[in-house]
Design a protein around this motif. Structure first.
Motif, short mmCIF file in Angstrom:
data_model
loop_
_atom_site.label_atom_id
_atom_site.label_comp_id
_atom_site.label_asym_id
_atom_site.label_seq_id
_atom_site.Cartn_x
_atom_site.Cartn_y
_atom_site.Cartn_z
N THR A 73 -27.65 -88.21 -40.41
CA THR A 73 -27.46 -86.89 -39.81
C THR A 73 -26.03 -86.74 -39.29
O THR A 73 -25.30 -87.74 -39.15
N PHE A 74 -25.64 -85.50 -39.02
CA PHE A 74 -24.35 -85.24 -38.38
C PHE A 74 -24.47 -83.98 -37.53
O PHE A 74 -25.36 -83.16 -37.75
N ASP A 75 -23.59 -83.86 -36.59
CA ASP A 75 -23.61 -82.73 -35.65
C ASP A 75 -23.04 -81.49 -36.34
O ASP A 75 -21.87 -81.49 -36.76
N SER A 76 -23.85 -80.47 -36.47
CA SER A 76 -23.43 -79.27 -37.19
C SER A 76 -22.31 -78.52 -36.47
O SER A 76 -21.57 -77.75 -37.09
N THR A 77 -22.17 -78.75 -35.17
CA THR A 77 -21.12 -78.05 -34.41
C THR A 77 -19.73 -78.59 -34.74
O THR A 77 -18.72 -77.96 -34.39
N THR A 78 -19.67 -79.76 -35.38
CA THR A 78 -18.37 -80.32 -35.76
C THR A 78 -17.83 -79.70 -37.04
O THR A 78 -16.69 -79.98 -37.43
N VAL A 79 -18.65 -78.90 -37.69
CA VAL A 79 -18.24 -78.25 -38.93
C VAL A 79 -18.20 -76.74 -38.71
O VAL A 79 -19.17 -76.15 -38.23
N ASN A 80 -17.10 -76.13 -39.03
CA ASN A 80 -16.94 -74.68 -38.88
C ASN A 80 -17.60 -73.99 -40.07
O ASN A 80 -16.99 -73.84 -41.13
N ILE A 81 -18.85 -73.58 -39.89
CA ILE A 81 -19.61 -72.96 -40.98
C ILE A 81 -18.97 -71.67 -41.45
O ILE A 81 -18.92 -71.37 -42.65
N GLU A 82 -18.46 -70.88 -40.51
CA GLU A 82 -17.85 -69.59 -40.87
C GLU A 82 -16.63 -69.77 -41.78
O GLU A 82 -16.40 -68.98 -42.68
#
Length: 403
Positions: free
Chosen positions: A74-83
């Motif tokens: 798993t990884f923290d989704s907040t570390t990736v800028n989805i926008e």
């Protein structure tokens, strides 16, 4: 005095009345070439249809590119800028996903399944509503979490979606993160889940997958912002370009796999089978061309006296070679033309009327796709083989017979 070419050819053709054996061998050559040419058209078109069907079954469900962490599950989704990912040229949609192996219980039956938590954008991208056997493509209903399960997986545990209430209830056993068997009675979180739809994509998905909302998956697994993957839906022509951009952007932190790479074995196997079958048919075509060699040989023997007469009138070796060489080309051309018409006609009939059906599909028509490049490939290949089958035998016969 030189003999006009068309008169010489006509002279060789009609000087004797009885040509039954030569005629039979000639027609066998024509039929052999026609049958193999038609088979090549039909086989290539059938493989095109199968490839498109397989591609559709997998590409509809599998995202164009899947992004996973190289450092852990798993990884923290907040570390990736989805926008920022959505703004990459060619990207249609970006979906966060959670994948986990779970246990499903229905009655006294248990089965392992792959729970996939996704958002609404993935449901739309995978065209879930078009791949339902029955039920509805909802992952939430009246504020309650619901699921869509693989058709074969639900059958395996004797479940079905009742027409009366529109769902089937299963017990979902989800493994808890960092659970200790010593402290807990069970390392699983047990929750009921309503199944409101059965999906049908391909054998793997049908036998293993359970779609739920990503919010439900996070609650079940006690994940806050953690996810296991990000799914990208991308325009077909931009897949390689987007993958290169993503790989450069995230360097060695994440792994990126396209749908073709994920199902590499399936697509490569299909392509290999196509090539092997085409090579076998071309080899059979070469064998059928031996009938053409026999036909030209018999014709040469039959016309030996006429050839000697033409020599006395001043016909050269080259002139006589051209007559028999063109005769061989005409025999081949007749077979190729008949074969192309027959092959294209069979494919056209299948496309429009569907005489042949796929086995065990409930009447689904066997897919056939005619492509111009395949017709040109077949035409070019059989013309080359036929030309060689005419040229070398005639050249040998002329050199051996005529001084």
């Amino acid at each position: 005095m030189k003999i006009p070419f068309f008169i010489a050819r006509r002279y060789l053709r009609h000087t004797r009345k009885q040509r039954n054996l030569v005629n039979w061998i000639t027609w066998i050559s024509v039929v052999g070439i026609a049958v193999i040419t038609a088979a090549l058209v039909i086989i290539l078109s059938a493989f095109n249809g199968i490839e498109q069907m397989v591609s559709k079954l997998y590409s509809d469900y599998d995202p164009a590119i899947t992004m996973r962490s190289l450092e852990g599950k798993t990884f923290d989704s907040t570390t990736v800028n989805i926008e920022s990912l959505r703004k990459i040229p060619g990207v249609v949609s970006v979906s966060k996903a959670i994948e986990e192996t779970v246990i499903i219980k229905h009655g006294k039956k248990w089965v392992n399944a792959r729970m996939i938590g996704v958002d609404l954008s993935f449901v739309e991208a995978c065209k879930l509503d078009k791949h339902l056997v029955d039920g509805y493509p909802y992952l939430e209903e009246n504020g309650e979490p619901t699921g869509v399960i693989g058709a074969s997986l639900l059958d395996k545990i004797d479940g079905y979606i009742s027409e009366l209430d529109g769902h089937e209830e299963l017990m979902l056993y989800t493994p808890l993160r960092d659970a200790s068997i010593a402290r807990l009675k069970s390392p699983f979180k047990v929750s009921p889940l309503k199944i409101v739809g059965r999906m049908n994509y391909n054998k793997d998905v049908n036998m293993s997958d359970l779609l739920v909302s990503i919010q439900y998956a996070q609650i079940q697994l006690n994940y806050e912002d953690d996810i296991t993957a990000i799914y990208f839906q991308i325009k077909k022509e931009n897949i390689d370009e987007v993958k290169a951009i993503l790989s450069q952007k995230f360097e060695k932190k994440f792994q990126f796999k396209t749908a073709a790479e994920k199902n590499e074995l399936i697509f490569k196997t299909s392509e290999s089978e196509k090539k092997i079958v085409v090579l076998i048919l071309l080899f059979i075509f070469v064998l059928a061309a031996f009938n053409l060699v026999a036909s030209l040989n018999m014709l040469f023997i039959e016309k030996k006296e006429n050839i000697e007469t033409m020599e006395r009138f001043g016909a050269s070796k080259r002139f006589i070679f051209q007559i028999f060489f063109i005769e061989g080309l005409l025999i081949s051309a007749m077979g190729i033309l008949i074969g192309l018409i027959l092959g294209i006609g069979v494919c056209y009939a299948q496309i429009n009327w569907g005489f042949v059906q796929m086995p065990n599909t409930g009447g689904e028509i066997f897919p056939v796709i005619l492509r111009v490049k395949d017709i040109l490939f077949i035409l070019g290949t059989v013309i080359v083989l036929s030309t060689l089958s005419s040229y070398f035998p005639v050249r040998y016969l002329v050199r051996k017979t005529i001084r």
